[in-house]
Design a protein around this motif. Structure first.
Motif, PDB file in Angstrom:
ATOM      1  N   PHE A   1      -2.766  -9.732  -6.013  1.00  0.00           N
ATOM      2  CA  PHE A   1      -2.117 -10.811  -6.763  1.00  0.00           C
ATOM      3  C   PHE A   1      -3.011 -11.337  -7.885  1.00  0.00           C
ATOM      4  N   PHE A   2      -4.307 -11.126  -7.780  1.00  0.00           N
ATOM      5  CA  PHE A   2      -5.256 -11.626  -8.772  1.00  0.00           C
ATOM      6  C   PHE A   2      -5.683 -10.556  -9.775  1.00  0.00           C
ATOM      7  N   ARG A   3      -5.243  -9.328  -9.584  1.00  0.00           N
ATOM      8  CA  ARG A   3      -5.646  -8.233 -10.462  1.00  0.00           C
ATOM      9  C   ARG A   3      -4.954  -8.351 -11.812  1.00  0.00           C
ATOM     10  N   GLY A   4      -5.690  -8.027 -12.877  1.00  0.00           N
ATOM     11  CA  GLY A   4      -5.146  -8.101 -14.222  1.00  0.00           C
ATOM     12  C   GLY A   4      -5.002  -6.748 -14.886  1.00  0.00           C
ATOM     13  N   ASP A   5      -5.592  -5.712 -14.285  1.00  0.00           N
ATOM     14  CA  ASP A   5      -5.476  -4.381 -14.860  1.00  0.00           C
ATOM     15  C   ASP A   5      -4.091  -3.815 -14.560  1.00  0.00           C
ATOM     16  N   TYR A   6      -3.755  -2.739 -15.225  1.00  0.00           N
ATOM     17  CA  TYR A   6      -2.437  -2.131 -15.039  1.00  0.00           C
ATOM     18  C   TYR A   6      -2.305  -1.652 -13.607  1.00  0.00           C
ATOM     19  N   ARG A   7      -1.297  -2.099 -12.901  1.00  0.00           N
ATOM     20  CA  ARG A   7      -1.103  -1.804 -11.475  1.00  0.00           C
ATOM     21  C   ARG A   7      -0.045  -0.747 -11.243  1.00  0.00           C
ATOM     22  N   GLY A   8       0.506  -0.191 -12.287  1.00  0.00           N
ATOM     23  CA  GLY A   8       1.541   0.812 -12.128  1.00  0.00           C
ATOM     24  C   GLY A   8       2.907   0.172 -11.930  1.00  0.00           C
ATOM     25  N   VAL A   9       3.828   0.975 -11.488  1.00  0.00           N
ATOM     26  CA  VAL A   9       5.198   0.526 -11.264  1.00  0.00           C
ATOM     27  C   VAL A   9       5.218  -0.483 -10.120  1.00  0.00           C
ATOM     28  N   GLN A  10       6.026  -1.523 -10.291  1.00  0.00           N
ATOM     29  CA  GLN A  10       6.181  -2.534  -9.247  1.00  0.00           C
ATOM     30  C   GLN A  10       7.519  -2.314  -8.541  1.00  0.00           C
ATOM     31  N   TYR A  11       7.519  -2.534  -7.256  1.00  0.00           N
ATOM     32  CA  TYR A  11       8.727  -2.443  -6.445  1.00  0.00           C
ATOM     33  C   TYR A  11       8.944  -3.785  -5.759  1.00  0.00           C
ATOM     34  N   PHE A  12      10.041  -4.429  -6.093  1.00  0.00           N
ATOM     35  CA  PHE A  12      10.362  -5.744  -5.535  1.00  0.00           C
ATOM     36  C   PHE A  12       9.228  -6.744  -5.777  1.00  0.00           C
ATOM     37  N   GLY A  13       8.540  -6.599  -6.906  1.00  0.00           N
ATOM     38  CA  GLY A  13       7.456  -7.505  -7.264  1.00  0.00           C
ATOM     39  C   GLY A  13       6.110  -7.168  -6.643  1.00  0.00           C
ATOM     40  N   PHE A  14       6.026  -6.050  -5.930  1.00  0.00           N
ATOM     41  CA  PHE A  14       4.777  -5.663  -5.286  1.00  0.00           C
ATOM     42  C   PHE A  14       4.250  -4.365  -5.891  1.00  0.00           C
ATOM     43  N   SER A  15       2.930  -4.261  -5.975  1.00  0.00           N
ATOM     44  CA  SER A  15       2.321  -3.041  -6.496  1.00  0.00           C
ATOM     45  C   SER A  15       2.373  -1.944  -5.437  1.00  0.00           C
ATOM     46  N   VAL A  16       2.149  -0.724  -5.866  1.00  0.00           N
ATOM     47  CA  VAL A  16       2.113   0.409  -4.941  1.00  0.00           C
ATOM     48  C   VAL A  16       1.015   0.174  -3.902  1.00  0.00           C
ATOM     49  N   SER A  17      -0.121  -0.357  -4.332  1.00  0.00           N
ATOM     50  CA  SER A  17      -1.221  -0.632  -3.399  1.00  0.00           C
ATOM     51  C   SER A  17      -0.814  -1.654  -2.335  1.00  0.00           C
ATOM     52  N   GLN A  18      -0.027  -2.631  -2.707  1.00  0.00           N
ATOM     53  CA  GLN A  18       0.435  -3.610  -1.726  1.00  0.00           C
ATOM     54  C   GLN A  18       1.404  -2.980  -0.732  1.00  0.00           C
ATOM     55  N   ILE A  19       2.256  -2.109  -1.218  1.00  0.00           N
ATOM     56  CA  ILE A  19       3.197  -1.432  -0.327  1.00  0.00           C
ATOM     57  C   ILE A  19       2.440  -0.523   0.636  1.00  0.00           C
ATOM     58  N   ILE A  20       1.469   0.215   0.133  1.00  0.00           N
ATOM     59  CA  ILE A  20       0.644   1.057   1.000  1.00  0.00           C
ATOM     60  C   ILE A  20      -0.106   0.182   2.006  1.00  0.00           C
ATOM     61  N   SER A  21      -0.550  -0.989   1.572  1.00  0.00           N
ATOM     62  CA  SER A  21      -1.246  -1.915   2.475  1.00  0.00           C
ATOM     63  C   SER A  21      -0.367  -2.332   3.644  1.00  0.00           C
TER      64      SER A  21
END
Length: 162
Positions: free
Chosen positions: A127-147
């Protein structure tokens, strides 16, 4: 997704290695769990020095300003030091795992604590990252979904009967 992709590759390699050497995969994970957390902490310090994985703009007193022209971060603006947040959180995870792994527990629990702990901290730090996080799904980054999946896998390992 560099760390996540690397983590998945390590899991595949560890599985193949454990099968060949006839080592229980979760025991192998327990053995390496503290080192994974420590290595991850050190890796995020490297991210801080290169400026990758930088945070969003911030007005907090501990914000950092990158000025090096070779930095990958936005230069000249105060940013959340997300790399240091993650390094510190992984260092705490390492300390906990270092002492926990010396206690008697079911095989796989130290590894499960690592992946659940990492999943939680990564989900929050995203939530605090400012770099490009890729495609978002339902407002969450791929890394958050994997988490979320890592967290579920860790809880499954902890709660299993054997």
């Amino acid at each position: 997704m560099f760390i996540t992709g690397g983590f998945i590759a390590v899991i595949i390699f560890a599985y193949v290695y454990a099968k060949r050497k006839k080592i229980h995969l979760l025991k192998l994970g327990d053995f390496f769990a503290p080192a994974l957390a420590l290595g991850h902490a050190l890796g995020r310090i490297g991210c801080f020095f290169s400026g990758c994985c930088y945070g969003k703009e911030s007005s907090l007193p501990w914000s950092v300003v990158f000025i090096n022209e070779h930095s990958l971060a936005v230069r000249g603006k105060p940013l959340h030091p997300t790399q240091l947040y993650e390094a510190f959180a992984n260092l705490l995870l390492f300390v906990f795992l270092h002492f926990y792994s010396k206690k008697e527990h079911k095989s796989g629990v130290s590894f499960a604590v690592y992946i659940t702990g990492y999943a939680v901290l990564r989900f929050i730090i995203e939530f605090f990252r400012g770099d490009y996080r890729g495609v978002q799904y339902f407002g969450f980054s791929v890394s958050q979904i994997i988490s979320v999946f890592l967290f579920a896998a860790g809880v499954f390992i902890i709660c299993r009967k054997k």
